[in-house]
Design a protein around this motif. Structure first.
Motif, PDB file in Angstrom:
ATOM      1  N   ALA A 288       0.796  -1.113   0.075  1.00 53.85           N
ATOM      2  CA  ALA A 288      -0.093  -0.099   0.127  1.00 53.85           C
ATOM      3  C   ALA A 288       0.730   1.353   0.255  1.00 53.85           C
ATOM      4  N   ALA A 289       2.046   1.160   0.509  1.00 53.79           N
ATOM      5  CA  ALA A 289       2.834   2.445   0.802  1.00 53.79           C
ATOM      6  C   ALA A 289       3.516   2.866  -0.479  1.00 53.79           C
ATOM      7  N   SER A 290       3.385   1.965  -1.358  1.00 56.42           N
ATOM      8  CA  SER A 290       4.152   2.166  -2.723  1.00 56.42           C
ATOM      9  C   SER A 290       3.250   2.214  -3.929  1.00 56.42           C
ATOM     10  N   ASN A 291       2.061   2.123  -3.558  1.00 55.19           N
ATOM     11  CA  ASN A 291       0.702   2.286  -4.320  1.00 55.19           C
ATOM     12  C   ASN A 291       0.420   3.637  -4.365  1.00 55.19           C
ATOM     13  N   ASP A 292       0.353   4.144  -5.820  1.00 60.96           N
ATOM     14  CA  ASP A 292       0.311   5.659  -5.930  1.00 60.96           C
ATOM     15  C   ASP A 292      -1.113   5.865  -6.388  1.00 60.96           C
ATOM     16  N   ASP A 293      -2.080   5.034  -6.746  1.00 62.01           N
ATOM     17  CA  ASP A 293      -3.378   5.166  -7.268  1.00 62.01           C
ATOM     18  C   ASP A 293      -4.551   5.768  -6.253  1.00 62.01           C
ATOM     19  N   TYR A 294      -5.763   5.664  -6.749  1.00 64.12           N
ATOM     20  CA  TYR A 294      -6.675   6.288  -6.296  1.00 64.12           C
ATOM     21  C   TYR A 294      -7.315   5.438  -4.881  1.00 64.12           C
ATOM     22  N   CYS A 295      -7.101   4.228  -5.053  1.00 70.39           N
ATOM     23  CA  CYS A 295      -7.917   3.239  -3.863  1.00 70.39           C
ATOM     24  C   CYS A 295      -6.997   3.443  -2.744  1.00 70.39           C
ATOM     25  N   PRO A 296      -7.740   3.846  -1.504  1.00 68.75           N
ATOM     26  CA  PRO A 296      -7.117   3.942  -0.150  1.00 68.75           C
ATOM     27  C   PRO A 296      -7.024   2.766   0.744  1.00 68.75           C
ATOM     28  N   TYR A 297      -7.032   1.712   0.057  1.00 74.87           N
ATOM     29  CA  TYR A 297      -6.925   0.502   0.850  1.00 74.87           C
ATOM     30  C   TYR A 297      -5.489   0.431   1.456  1.00 74.87           C
ATOM     31  N   GLY A 298      -5.500   0.297   2.788  1.00 77.42           N
ATOM     32  CA  GLY A 298      -4.150   0.089   3.423  1.00 77.42           C
ATOM     33  C   GLY A 298      -3.439   1.569   3.529  1.00 77.42           C
ATOM     34  N   LYS A 299      -3.743   2.593   3.110  1.00 81.20           N
ATOM     35  CA  LYS A 299      -3.143   3.909   3.421  1.00 81.20           C
ATOM     36  C   LYS A 299      -3.783   4.693   4.548  1.00 81.20           C
ATOM     37  N   PRO A 300      -3.150   5.751   5.055  1.00 77.07           N
ATOM     38  CA  PRO A 300      -3.666   6.631   5.772  1.00 77.07           C
ATOM     39  C   PRO A 300      -5.174   7.242   5.362  1.00 77.07           C
ATOM     40  N   ALA A 301      -5.592   7.182   4.227  1.00 78.10           N
ATOM     41  CA  ALA A 301      -6.792   7.879   3.804  1.00 78.10           C
ATOM     42  C   ALA A 301      -7.777   6.710   3.966  1.00 78.10           C
ATOM     43  N   GLY A 302      -7.689   5.604   3.994  1.00 77.81           N
ATOM     44  CA  GLY A 302      -8.301   4.542   4.357  1.00 77.81           C
ATOM     45  C   GLY A 302      -9.009   4.357   5.715  1.00 77.81           C
ATOM     46  N   ALA A 303      -7.966   4.598   6.615  1.00 77.34           N
ATOM     47  CA  ALA A 303      -8.222   4.678   7.808  1.00 77.34           C
ATOM     48  C   ALA A 303      -9.227   5.853   8.318  1.00 77.34           C
ATOM     49  N   TYR A 304      -8.940   6.913   7.814  1.00 76.95           N
ATOM     50  CA  TYR A 304      -9.668   8.385   7.995  1.00 76.95           C
ATOM     51  C   TYR A 304     -10.893   7.880   7.485  1.00 76.95           C
ATOM     52  N   LEU A 305     -11.179   7.444   6.400  1.00 76.27           N
ATOM     53  CA  LEU A 305     -12.526   7.182   5.546  1.00 76.27           C
ATOM     54  C   LEU A 305     -13.390   6.274   6.591  1.00 76.27           C
ATOM     55  N   ARG A 306     -12.728   5.358   7.229  1.00 80.83           N
ATOM     56  CA  ARG A 306     -13.499   4.510   7.965  1.00 80.83           C
ATOM     57  C   ARG A 306     -14.128   5.304   9.036  1.00 80.83           C
ATOM     58  N   GLU A 307     -13.509   6.323   9.726  1.00 84.80           N
ATOM     59  CA  GLU A 307     -13.713   7.021  10.706  1.00 84.80           C
ATOM     60  C   GLU A 307     -14.941   8.093  10.395  1.00 84.80           C
ATOM     61  N   VAL A 308     -14.572   8.693   9.425  1.00 84.98           N
ATOM     62  CA  VAL A 308     -15.563   9.522   8.670  1.00 84.98           C
ATOM     63  C   VAL A 308     -17.036   8.834   8.380  1.00 84.98           C
ATOM     64  N   TYR A 309     -16.933   7.905   7.692  1.00 84.36           N
ATOM     65  CA  TYR A 309     -18.167   7.246   7.153  1.00 84.36           C
ATOM     66  C   TYR A 309     -19.069   6.670   8.161  1.00 84.36           C
ATOM     67  N   SER A 310     -18.122   6.081   9.407  1.00 82.34           N
ATOM     68  CA  SER A 310     -18.712   5.694  10.594  1.00 82.34           C
ATOM     69  C   SER A 310     -19.653   6.821  11.417  1.00 82.34           C
ATOM     70  N   VAL A 311     -19.117   8.194  11.148  1.00 80.98           N
ATOM     71  CA  VAL A 311     -20.082   9.241  11.957  1.00 80.98           C
ATOM     72  C   VAL A 311     -20.960   9.720  10.906  1.00 80.98           C
ATOM     73  N   MET A 312     -20.805   9.745   9.683  1.00 84.39           N
ATOM     74  CA  MET A 312     -21.920   9.785   8.656  1.00 84.39           C
ATOM     75  C   MET A 312     -23.145   9.000   8.814  1.00 84.39           C
ATOM     76  N   SER A 313     -22.675   7.675   9.183  1.00 82.81           N
ATOM     77  CA  SER A 313     -23.722   6.791   9.189  1.00 82.81           C
ATOM     78  C   SER A 313     -24.554   6.786  10.444  1.00 82.81           C
ATOM     79  N   GLY A 314     -24.071   7.584  11.497  1.00 82.57           N
ATOM     80  CA  GLY A 314     -24.775   8.093  12.354  1.00 82.57           C
ATOM     81  C   GLY A 314     -25.569   9.268  12.395  1.00 82.57           C
ATOM     82  N   GLY A 315     -25.419   9.779  11.249  1.00 82.11           N
ATOM     83  CA  GLY A 315     -26.162  11.056  10.911  1.00 82.11           C
ATOM     84  C   GLY A 315     -25.301  12.448  11.056  1.00 82.11           C
ATOM     85  N   GLU A 316     -24.114  12.402  11.435  1.00 83.38           N
ATOM     86  CA  GLU A 316     -23.293  13.624  11.455  1.00 83.38           C
ATOM     87  C   GLU A 316     -22.030  13.455  11.068  1.00 83.38           C
ATOM     88  N   LEU A 317     -21.613  14.324   9.977  1.00 83.21           N
ATOM     89  CA  LEU A 317     -20.237  14.435   9.499  1.00 83.21           C
ATOM     90  C   LEU A 317     -19.394  15.636   9.937  1.00 83.21           C
TER      91      LEU A 317
END
Length: 318
Positions: A288-317
């Motif tokens: 993942a660290a050497s992959n430079d494409d859009y997919c956030p799998y295994g990257k810092p953005a993937g962990a952040y996405l999980r947090e944001v979407y968890s909040v969004m699903s609860g009705g607040e972003l």
């Protein structure tokens, strides 16, 4: 007007929909991994290929396009995993020209290809997708993607949408390109306004101001049917440029994600995202660290996405 069922915590999956890459163990594992990131919706995106931007034949039942069986497999597998599905058939050009440049003379000329001929082929492609989407209970159908030159053909789009509604009973959207939201004249014909949110990290407030006026005038829900950034140095300022040279950088992608989500959080009319993108065959987690494409799998953005979407699903972003 709001979308039923709450925010769209989505990810685009399976692009470009090459025959033989869906309905495989790799594809099954990819979909499962995607659901671990708070994703509740997916846009299943696949392409039919016309030869050039001036061609009028769209052979959607031929390679390299995924088969009907593969499309049905992906829909059912996504639903088995608890996801809502937007089916997203897209047309590409075999010579590498971006589909935004597909176009013909404004007025028909004998012996030259015409908009009427092209829309006749596109109609068959979309009607077939609509039949699949209806049969499999897809919640949304995206009827086009970034067709900038075709956007002006209002009468043809309205006629196509009316015919599609005779086949498909779910939500209909059109994915306009970046900077085109205020140029379409037929948003009233669809159920959801959507666009490609590839805006520089420091431009979000300005662009959202512009889009907000469009959404308010339409009275329709809005989502970003695409939005994403490569994990590559320099990409936060040119997130739409997948050819941009730069070293791999998960931090660069994360900065863009933060700017995008934080700006959109201040706009309650942004009801979700179908982020770009999650391939049918994932890169190995250890790479993942050497992959430079859009997919956030295994990257810092993937962990952040999980947090944001968890909040969004609860009705607040946040």
């Amino acid at each position: 007007m709001s979308l039923p069922g709450g925010p769209v915590c989505g990810m685009t999956w399976g692009w470009v929909g090459t025959r033989g890459t869906w309905a495989t163990p790799e594809a099954e594992a990819s979909l499962a991994a995607m659901t671990e990131h708070g994703v509740t919706w997916t846009a299943l995106a696949y392409a039919a290929v016309q030869a050039t931007p001036f061609s009028t034949a769209i052979p959607f039942d031929e390679p390299p396009t995924v088969t009907d069986d593969e499309i049905v497999w992906a829909i059912r597998e996504a639903k088995r995993l608890g996801l809502k599905v937007c089916l997203k058939p897209v047309v590409n050009c075999g010579d590498g020209t971006w589909r935004a440049h597909i176009g013909f003379f404004d007025q028909d000329v004998p012996g030259e290809p015409t908009w009427g001929e092209w829309f006749a082929s596109y109609r068959l492609f979309l009607l077939h997708a609509a039949e699949l989407a209806e049969a499999e209970g897809c919640e949304m159908l995206c009827i086009g993607c970034e067709m900038v030159r075709a956007d002006a053909r209002e009468a043809e789009w309205r006629a196509l949408i009316a015919e599609l509604r005779g086949v498909y009973s779910g939500l209909v959207t059109y994915n306009c390109d970046k900077y085109q939201e205020d140029r379409l004249t037929w948003w009233d014909a669809v159920d959801v306004v959507s666009s490609s949110g590839y805006y520089p990290s420091d431009a979000w407030e300005r662009e959202l101001d512009r889009i907000e006026a469009v959404v308010e005038a339409s009275g329709k829900p809005f989502i970003f049917m695409e939005a994403g950034c490569p994990s590559r140095v320099g990409s936060a300022q040119r997130p739409n440029d997948w050819t941009l040279a730069g070293e791999p950088s998960g931090d660069e992608q994360l900065r863009w994600y933060r700017a995008m989500f934080e700006a959109c959080a201040r706009r309650p009319w942004v009801e979700g995202f179908m982020l770009w993108d999650w391939p049918a065959a994932l890169h190995p987690l250890g790479e993942a660290a050497s992959n430079d494409d859009y997919c956030p799998y295994g990257k810092p953005a993937g962990a952040y996405l999980r947090e944001v979407y968890s909040v969004m699903s609860g009705g607040e972003l946040r």
